[in-house]
Scaffold this active site. Structure first.
Site, PDB file in Angstrom:
ATOM      1  N   GLU A   1       0.803  -1.145  -0.124  1.00  0.00           N
ATOM      2  CA  GLU A   1      -0.003   0.078  -0.117  1.00  0.00           C
ATOM      3  C   GLU A   1       0.955   1.332   0.013  1.00  0.00           C
ATOM      4  OE1 GLU A   1      -2.742  -0.575   3.197  1.00  0.00           O
ATOM      5  OE2 GLU A   1      -3.529  -2.074   2.448  1.00  0.00           O
TER       6      GLU A   1
ATOM      7  N   ASN B   1       2.026  -5.079  -3.072  1.00  0.00           N
ATOM      8  CA  ASN B   1       0.646  -5.436  -2.752  1.00  0.00           C
ATOM      9  C   ASN B   1      -0.272  -4.283  -2.606  1.00  0.00           C
ATOM     10  OD1 ASN B   1      -1.402  -7.653  -2.479  1.00  0.00           O
ATOM     11  ND2 ASN B   1      -1.276  -6.819  -0.123  1.00  0.00           N
TER      12      ASN B   1
ATOM     13  N   HIS C   1     -10.776  -5.927  -2.432  1.00  0.00           N
ATOM     14  CA  HIS C   1     -11.588  -5.713  -1.296  1.00  0.00           C
ATOM     15  C   HIS C   1     -12.903  -5.046  -2.154  1.00  0.00           C
ATOM     16  CE1 HIS C   1      -9.257  -7.070   1.936  1.00  0.00           C
ATOM     17  NE2 HIS C   1      -8.257  -6.362   1.459  1.00  0.00           N
TER      18      HIS C   1
ATOM     19  N   GLU D   1      -6.388 -10.581  -1.262  1.00  0.00           N
ATOM     20  CA  GLU D   1      -7.155 -10.419   0.030  1.00  0.00           C
ATOM     21  C   GLU D   1      -8.604 -10.182  -0.235  1.00  0.00           C
ATOM     22  OE1 GLU D   1      -5.595  -7.187   2.098  1.00  0.00           O
ATOM     23  OE2 GLU D   1      -3.884  -7.540   1.891  1.00  0.00           O
TER      24      GLU D   1
ATOM     25  N   ASP E   1     -12.398 -10.308  -0.533  1.00  0.00           N
ATOM     26  CA  ASP E   1     -13.784 -10.462  -0.164  1.00  0.00           C
ATOM     27  C   ASP E   1     -14.621  -9.536  -1.018  1.00  0.00           C
ATOM     28  OD1 ASP E   1     -12.832  -7.702   0.860  1.00  0.00           O
ATOM     29  OD2 ASP E   1     -12.838  -8.665   3.136  1.00  0.00           O
TER      30      ASP E   1
HETATM   31  O1  9MR Z   1      -7.738  -8.144   8.567  1.00  0.00           O
HETATM   32  C1  9MR Z   1      -6.854  -7.199   9.185  1.00  0.00           C
HETATM   33  C2  9MR Z   1      -7.342  -6.705  10.347  1.00  0.00           C
HETATM   34  O2  9MR Z   1      -7.569  -7.773  11.192  1.00  0.00           O
HETATM   35  C3  9MR Z   1      -6.712  -5.502  11.030  1.00  0.00           C
HETATM   36  O3  9MR Z   1      -7.116  -4.881  12.197  1.00  0.00           O
HETATM   37  C4  9MR Z   1      -6.227  -4.486   9.848  1.00  0.00           C
HETATM   38  C5  9MR Z   1      -5.175  -3.403  10.549  1.00  0.00           C
HETATM   39  O4  9MR Z   1      -4.754  -2.524   9.620  1.00  0.00           O
HETATM   40  O5  9MR Z   1      -5.653  -5.074   8.823  1.00  0.00           O
HETATM   41  C6  9MR Z   1      -6.398  -5.921   8.271  1.00  0.00           C
HETATM   42  O6  9MR Z   1      -5.824  -6.647   7.154  1.00  0.00           O
HETATM   43  C7  9MR Z   1      -5.532  -5.716   6.006  1.00  0.00           C
HETATM   44  C8  9MR Z   1      -4.357  -6.011   5.325  1.00  0.00           C
HETATM   45  O7  9MR Z   1      -3.284  -6.211   6.187  1.00  0.00           O
HETATM   46  C9  9MR Z   1      -3.520  -5.173   4.276  1.00  0.00           C
HETATM   47  N1  9MR Z   1      -4.967  -4.696   3.318  1.00  0.00           N
HETATM   48  C10 9MR Z   1      -5.981  -4.145   3.959  1.00  0.00           C
HETATM   49  C11 9MR Z   1      -6.588  -5.661   5.006  1.00  0.00           C
HETATM   50  C12 9MR Z   1      -8.051  -4.920   5.637  1.00  0.00           C
HETATM   51  O8  9MR Z   1      -7.737  -3.834   6.258  1.00  0.00           O
END
Ligand code: 9MR
Length: 477
Positions: free
Chosen positions: A171, A213, A249, A278, A280
Site C-alpha cells: 500500500e 501488494n 476488497h 485479499e 472479499d
Molecule cells: O484484516 C486485518 C485486520 O484484522 C486488521 O485490524 C487491519 C489493521 O490494519 O488489517 C487488516 O488486514 C489488512 C491487510 O493487512 C492489508 N490490506 C487491507 C486489509 C484490511 O484492512
C-alpha cells in the site's frame, strides 16, 4: 483418472485426500471401471484447493493464529485451502514490538500449521506505513531507513525457505488521481525505500517470490498506472520484483472493475506473476456469487495469475463481518458464493495465450527523490569527509554513511571503505558501489553528487558478516 499437482512442487501426483477416497472406493467396489468413474468425478473438484490445483493455481485464505484452536475453523481451513496468509501476525508491530527484539510466536504457529498440513505461506507484510510499532512510528530519516532494512532482513531471514511469496511492500501509493506515492514516514526517508526493501528481502530469502501488494489497483486507474510504472521501472533496472498482489476488497461502492482481467493481464505482460491476495466481496446470494465467479474466471484467464486468496474463512472471521463478504457463513456453511467459485474453478480457464497488445499509455512520472537538508556543521578541511554509523546483528549489519562537503562544496564524491574479512555488501542505496568485499568504493548517484559548501548527504548499505570498523576515506570528484 485426473490428478492434482502436489503442493509445493510441480510433480503430478494423486492428492492425499483423493488417494484416501480412492482406497475406500476401491475396497468397496467390485468392478475396476466403476472405481475409475467415481474417482474422476471426485477429482474434478470438491474443494477450493483441489479444484484450483487442477488449474495449476492455489486457493488461499487469511488466517488468524488465535483461531487455530477453533475446530470448526480449522476443519474448513484444512479441507478447503492450500495457501495461508497470516492476517496480522507477520506485520511489523507483531514481529518487532521493541526495536531489535523479535517476536515470532503467533506467526510461527501459523507457519507450523501450514507446514504440517501441506499448505504454502504468503508472508504479509514486511514494509508498510500501517501497523508499525510505536518506536518505528517515532523514527524518521536514516534511523527509520536503517530500522526498516534491519526489520526486512531479520523477518525475511527468520522465515527463509518457508515462504512462497512475500508482500515486501504494502500500500505505498496514494488513492485518488494523483498517481503519487502515499505520504508516510517510510516515503519521507527517500523515494528509493521500496527498491531497498525489495533488494533487502531478496538477500534475506532468495527463494521467495517478492511482491508489491495494494488495493484500489484492481482496474486501470491513476493508482494502478503508478504501480505499473514502478514495476516496469524495477524490471528494467533489475530491482528484484516477481509479483504484484491485487487485494480485491469489493463492495457496492468499490465493485469488481469491468477491466479487472485486462488489468491483471497488463501487469502479467511486464513479466511478473499476479495474485489475488485479499479477496472479499460484500453482499449475499446470487449477486455476490456472480462477482466471485467473475473474479475467479479473470484469474484463470490470465496464465500468470497463480492463485487466489480470500481474506478470511467465515463471514464472522472477516475484518468487515457486517458485509458478509466471504465464502462461508458464520456457521461454516458453504454460501452460494462458495459454490460459484468452486464451479468456476472446475470449469477452468481459457488456455489461449493472451492476444491483447501491451498497453500504450505513458506511465506517469514519479517525483524526484527529495534530499534532506544538511544538519551537520561544515568540516574544517577541503574536499569531503565521511563518517559511518553501524547497526549490527549476528551475521549482518546496516551502515549509514554521511558525506560532508568542505568549504568548496562537491560536484561528486567517492567514499572508500575497507570491510573486515568475510563481510560482503548485499545491497546499497543512494550510492553505487564498486566491489562487495575488501576495499569497496561508493560513488554518488546522479541526484546526490552535488553538495553545497558545508552541506552533507547520506547513503547506506547492508551487508553480511561484520560491518566496517576502519575509518572511511572521502574524495571529491
Ligand atoms: O484484516 C486485518 C485486520 O484484522 C486488521 O485490524 C487491519 C489493521 O490494519 O488489517 C487488516 O488486514 C489488512 C491487510 O493487512 C492489508 N490490506 C487491507 C486489509 C484490511 O484492512
Amino acid at each position: 483418472m485426473n490428478h492434482v499437482r502436489a503442493r509445493g512442487s510441480g510433480r503430478l501426483t494423486t492428492a492425499p485426500r483423493l488417494r484416501a477416497a480412492l482406497v475406500s472406493i476401491a475396497t468397496g467396489a467390485v468392478a475396476l471401471g466403476a472405481t475409475v468413474a467415481v474417482a474422476s468425478s471426485a477429482s474434478a473438484g470438491t474443494t477450493l484447493a483441489t479444484s484450483a490445483a487442477e488449474q495449476g493455481r492455489y486457493f488461499g485464505t487469511a488466517v488468524a493464529a488465535n483461531k487455530l484452536s477453533d475446530s470448526a475453523y480449522v476443519g474448513i481451513l484444512n479441507r478447503e485451502f492450500n495457501m495461508v496468509t497470516p492476517e496480522n501476525e507477520m506485520k511489523w508491530d507483531a514481529t518487532e514490538p521493541a526495536q531489535g527484539q523479535f517476536s515470532y510466536t503467533s506467526a510461527d504457529r501459523i507457519v507450523s500449521h501450514a507446514q504440517a498440513n501441506g499448505m504454502r505461506i504468503r508472508g504479509h507484510a514486511l514494509a508498510w506505513h500501517s501497523q508499525q510499532p510505536g518506536w518505528a512510528q517515532n523514527l524518521s530519516g536514516s534511523a527509520l531507513r536503517s530500522a526498516m532494512v534491519s526489520h526486512v532482513s531479520q523477518v525475511a531471514g527468520h522465515y527463509q525457505g518457508k515462504i512462497y511469496a512475500w508482500d515486501v511492500v504494502n500500500e505505498a501509493f496514494a488513492d485518488g488521481g494523483s498517481g503519487a506515492r502515499r505520504d508516510s514516514n517510510l516515503q519521507r526517508t527517500g523515494n528509493d525505500w521500496i527498491e531497498v526493501a525489495f533488494r533487502t528481502a531478496r538477500a534475506a530469502d532468495p527463494g521467495a517470490k517478492l511482491c508489491y501488494n495494494d488495493y484500489n489497483t484492481d482496474g486501470q486507474n491513476a493508482k494502478s498506472n503508478a504501480v505499473y510504472a514502478m514495476v516496469q521501472d524495477f524490471r528494467s533496472r533489475g530491482v528484484p520484483i516477481d509479483c504484484v498482489g491485487f487485494q480485491s476488497h469489493f463492495n457496492s461502492a468499490s465493485p469488481v472493475p469491468s477491466d479487472y482481467q485486462a488489468n491483471l493481464q497488463r501487469f502479467a505482460n511486464l513479466g511478473v506473476d499476479v495474485q489475488i491476495t485479499e479477496l472479499d466481496i460484500e453482499g449475499s446470494g446470487s449477486t455476490q456469487a456472480d462477482n466471485y465467479t467473475r473474479v475467479t474466471r479473470a484469474c484463470l484467464a490470465v496464465t500468470r495469475c497463480t492463485g487466489i486468496s480470500v481474506w478470511g474463512i467465515r463471514d464472522t472471521d472477516s475484518w468487515r463481518a457486517s458485509g458478509t463478504p466471504l465464502l462461508f457463513d458464520g456457521n461454516g456453511n458453504k454460501k452460494p458464493a462458495y459454490t460459484a467459485t468452486l464451479d468456476a474453478l472446475n470449469a477452468g480457464g481459457s488456455t489461449t495465450p493472451p492476444t491483447t497488445a501491451p498497453p500504450t499509455t505513458t506511465p506517469p512520472t514519479t517525483p524526484p527523490p527529495t534530499t534532506a537538508p544538511p544538519t551537520t556543521p561544515p568540516p574544517s578541511g577541503g574536499g569531503c569527509t565521511a563518517s559511518v554509523s553501524l547497526q549490527s546483528w549476528t551475521g549482518g549489519f546496516v551502515a549509514t554513511v554521511r558525506v560532508s562537503a568542505g568549504p568548496a562544496g562537491l560536484k561528486g564524491w567517492t567514499v572508500g571503505l575497507t570491510l573486515p574479512s568475510g563481510a560482503t555488501v548485499t545491497n546499497t542505496w543512494n550510492a553505487q558501489n564498486t566491489g562487495t568485499s575488501g576495499s569497496v568504493a561508493f560513488r554518488n548517484l546522479s541526484y546526490n553528487g552535488t553538495v553545497g559548501a558545508g552541506g552533507s548527504t547520506e547513503f547506506g548499505f547492508q551487508g553480511t558478516g561484520v560491518g566496517p570498523t576502519a575509518l572511511p576515506s572521502c574524495a571529491a570528484a
